[in-house]
Enzyme design. Structure first.
Site, PDB file in Angstrom:
ATOM      1  N   ASP A   1       4.738  -6.687   7.317  1.00 53.49           N
ATOM      2  CA  ASP A   1       4.397  -7.931   6.599  1.00 53.49           C
ATOM      3  C   ASP A   1       5.589  -8.813   6.206  1.00 53.49           C
ATOM      4  O   ASP A   1       6.532  -8.326   5.591  1.00 53.49           O
ATOM      5  CB  ASP A   1       3.722  -7.627   5.255  1.00 53.49           C
ATOM      6  CG  ASP A   1       2.639  -6.607   5.344  1.00 53.49           C
ATOM      7  OD1 ASP A   1       2.359  -6.096   6.433  1.00 53.49           O
ATOM      8  OD2 ASP A   1       2.062  -6.297   4.281  1.00 53.49           O
TER       9      ASP A   1
ATOM     10  N   GLU B   1      -6.184  -7.539   1.904  1.00 52.49           N
ATOM     11  CA  GLU B   1      -4.755  -7.406   1.655  1.00 52.49           C
ATOM     12  C   GLU B   1      -4.091  -8.781   1.740  1.00 52.49           C
ATOM     13  O   GLU B   1      -4.631  -9.715   2.333  1.00 52.49           O
ATOM     14  CB  GLU B   1      -4.123  -6.472   2.700  1.00 52.49           C
ATOM     15  CG  GLU B   1      -4.675  -5.056   2.649  1.00 52.49           C
ATOM     16  CD  GLU B   1      -3.928  -4.081   3.552  1.00 52.49           C
ATOM     17  OE1 GLU B   1      -3.543  -3.005   3.068  1.00 52.49           O
ATOM     18  OE2 GLU B   1      -3.735  -4.397   4.737  1.00 52.49           O
TER      19      GLU B   1
END
Ligand code: FRU
Length: 499
Positions: A47, A228
């Site tokens: 990420d 998320e």
């Protein structure tokens, strides 16, 4: 061999840096390492985190496991850029070295306050061996005065328990913060006790004391069990909530990846803590795109970078001591309720020599002079009929045994990305809903060793994929059924993004 410390007290940035220095030459040798898509110096990257502007530079942090080319105990890697296109690595920014984050400094964001750069992130601790349920997640901060060295706050954790109500007590992560007037806001990824994805809203007047406002948005079972990496921002007088749902099930041609990222367009009311929105749409129809994060740049543009995710199947680059790459920066704009993602215009500064062709009828398989390569950009305008079938094959080997197929299929109304014969790694097919625009299809295709990004019709749809062609598979072949004309083709060699 990995030198991963066994005790969190030994988890220092210095050790990670020493190890990365040792393995970087191995990663640098890999022919799959992208040239103009950023990746870690070596080992695991996932990420994007803390994408922010600070003291004239843009900072991009990322989920990083410095000791292996696989997901593990997360650190924050760090790079910076002046123009969002050319980057330099900076030392690792966060190590999981405290009791409250000893099993990972998970995702989060960054913001400037009083001349300092604050990182807000999730401290992760495993409390048992079933990591899906036995975990504790808390929200923490670190601060820097030079944008390079970060100190975790003594007040950590700033939020140490999830709110009460129909909210999972432990799956509680990925703070994205922004300032609105004198108020700071935070959205957090979460799930309900009955396994629906949701986003929590918090507010604070000083970045330290956070007050829970509301469950800002919640999905039904179609939208997975956990959301998320949320990101919320205003665009063109509307609001966009980006989410990365886990656990969506395939529906027809869509949602075939393990996890995917998409957006909800709506209206955010900060007083009520509410977000009224329309349906979920994907941000990317390819194989590998997850957990994107945005920044508002100096020109007021909303720029997004995503992780070219590697959850599904093998990762051939692992053998070369690295794993994971980011997309190029994408500029987001809204047309009605459709989000468009286009390559940031500054990407054009990486273009080198150009080769052009015009007016070629696509009626058979044909290669074009000077059009091949591993680190290139292609720009195409094709005039076609609604039921035309045409496309191109990239990453072709001389004997045609390897190829990655990009096809516009008019009768299906789809653009199809087929990795079945791409080389190493997982294959598969992904489809994006696409129609001609006034009888034309426009494509910009970024090919970078093992990364492909296809921008269709000025960013109306995007498809991203990792692929692993053989050493000499850099051929490109165009094809069609005779009803389409390649009006314009430009091909550029691309420069490296590393300063
Ligand atoms: C998304 C994610 C985040 C988490 C991080 C851990 O890919 O699962 O929710 O913070 O990765 O690496």
């Amino acid at each position: 061999m990995s030198y991963e410390p066994t005790n969190y007290l030994d988890n220092s940035i210095m050790k990670a840096e020493e190890y990365l220095k040792r393995v970087k030459p191995v990663a640098d040798e890999s022919r799959w390492k992208p040239k103009y898509h950023v990746s870690a110096p070596a080992n695991w990257l996932s990420d994007p985190n803390g994408f922010s502007a600070y003291k004239g530079d843009y900072h991009l942090f990322y989920q990083h496991h410095p000791y292996a080319p696989e997901w593990g105990n997360m650190f924050w890697g760090h790079m910076k850029s002046n123009d969002l296109v050319r980057w330099e690595h900076l030392p690792v920014a966060l190590a999981p070295d405290q009791e409250y984050d000893k099993d990972g400094c998970f995702s989060g964001s960054a913001i400037e306050k009083d001349g300092k750069l604050y990182l807000l992130y999730t401290g992760n601790v495993w409390t048992g061996s079933d990591w899906s349920q036995e975990l504790l997640q808390v929200q923490c901060a670190a601060v820097s005065e030079d944008g390079i060295t970060f100190t975790k706050l003594e007040q950590n954790p700033l939020i140490d328990v999830a709110p009460e109500g129909n909210i999972h007590p432990y799956h509680f992560r990925d703070p994205k913060i922004w300032q609105q007037g004198h108020q700071y806001y935070m959205v957090l990824g979460s799930r309900s006790q009955d396994d629906r994805g949701q986003v929590l809203l918090y507010k604070s007047s000083d970045l330290l004391d956070w007050e829970f406002v509301n469950v800002l948005a919640q999905g039904d079972e179609r939208l997975g069990f956990m959301w998320e990496c949320p990101d919320l921002f205003e665009l063109n007088h509307q609001h966009v909530l980006i989410i990365s749902p886990e656990g969506m099930q395939p529906e027809g041609d869509f949602y075939h990846n393990k996890s995917q990222s998409g957006y909800l367009i709506g209206h955010f009311d900060e007083m009520q803590g509410s977000f009224k929105h329309h349906d979920f749409h994907l941000l990317d129809y390819g194989f590998n795109f997850y957990a994107p994060q945005t920044v508002l740049d100096r020109q007021g543009r909303r720029v997004m970078i995503g992780w070219m995710s590697l959850w599904d199947g093998d990762k051939p680059e692992e053998a070369h001591q690295w794993a994971g790459a980011m997309t190029i920066p994408r500029m987001l704009t809204l047309k009605g309720e459709q989000l468009y993602s286009t390559p940031l215009p500054e990407m054009e500064s990486l273009r080198k020599e150009r080769v052009s062709h015009t007016n070629i009828t696509l009626d058979q398989e044909q290669a074009l002079d000077g059009v091949r390569g591993n680190s290139i950009e292609l720009e195409l305008a094709v005039q076609a009929e609604a039921n035309s079938v045409f496309g191109l094959k990239i990453g072709c080997s001389a004997d045609s045994s390897e190829e990655t197929l990009l096809t516009f299929n008019g009768p299906e109304g789809k653009f199809i990305l087929d990795r079945t014969h791409s080389g190493e790694g997982v294959g598969g097919i992904r489809k994006a809903p696409v129609h001609l625009q006034d009888g034309r299809l426009f494509l910009r295709i970024f090919i970078d060793n093992s990364c492909i990004e296809i921008f269709i019709n000025d960013g109306e749809q995007v498809m991203s994929a990792r692929f692993y062609p053989g050493e000499n598979s850099d051929g490109i072949v165009f094809f069609g059924d005779g009803s389409a004309v390649l009006e314009k083709l430009n091909k550029w060699e691309m420069d490296s993004c590393w300063l």
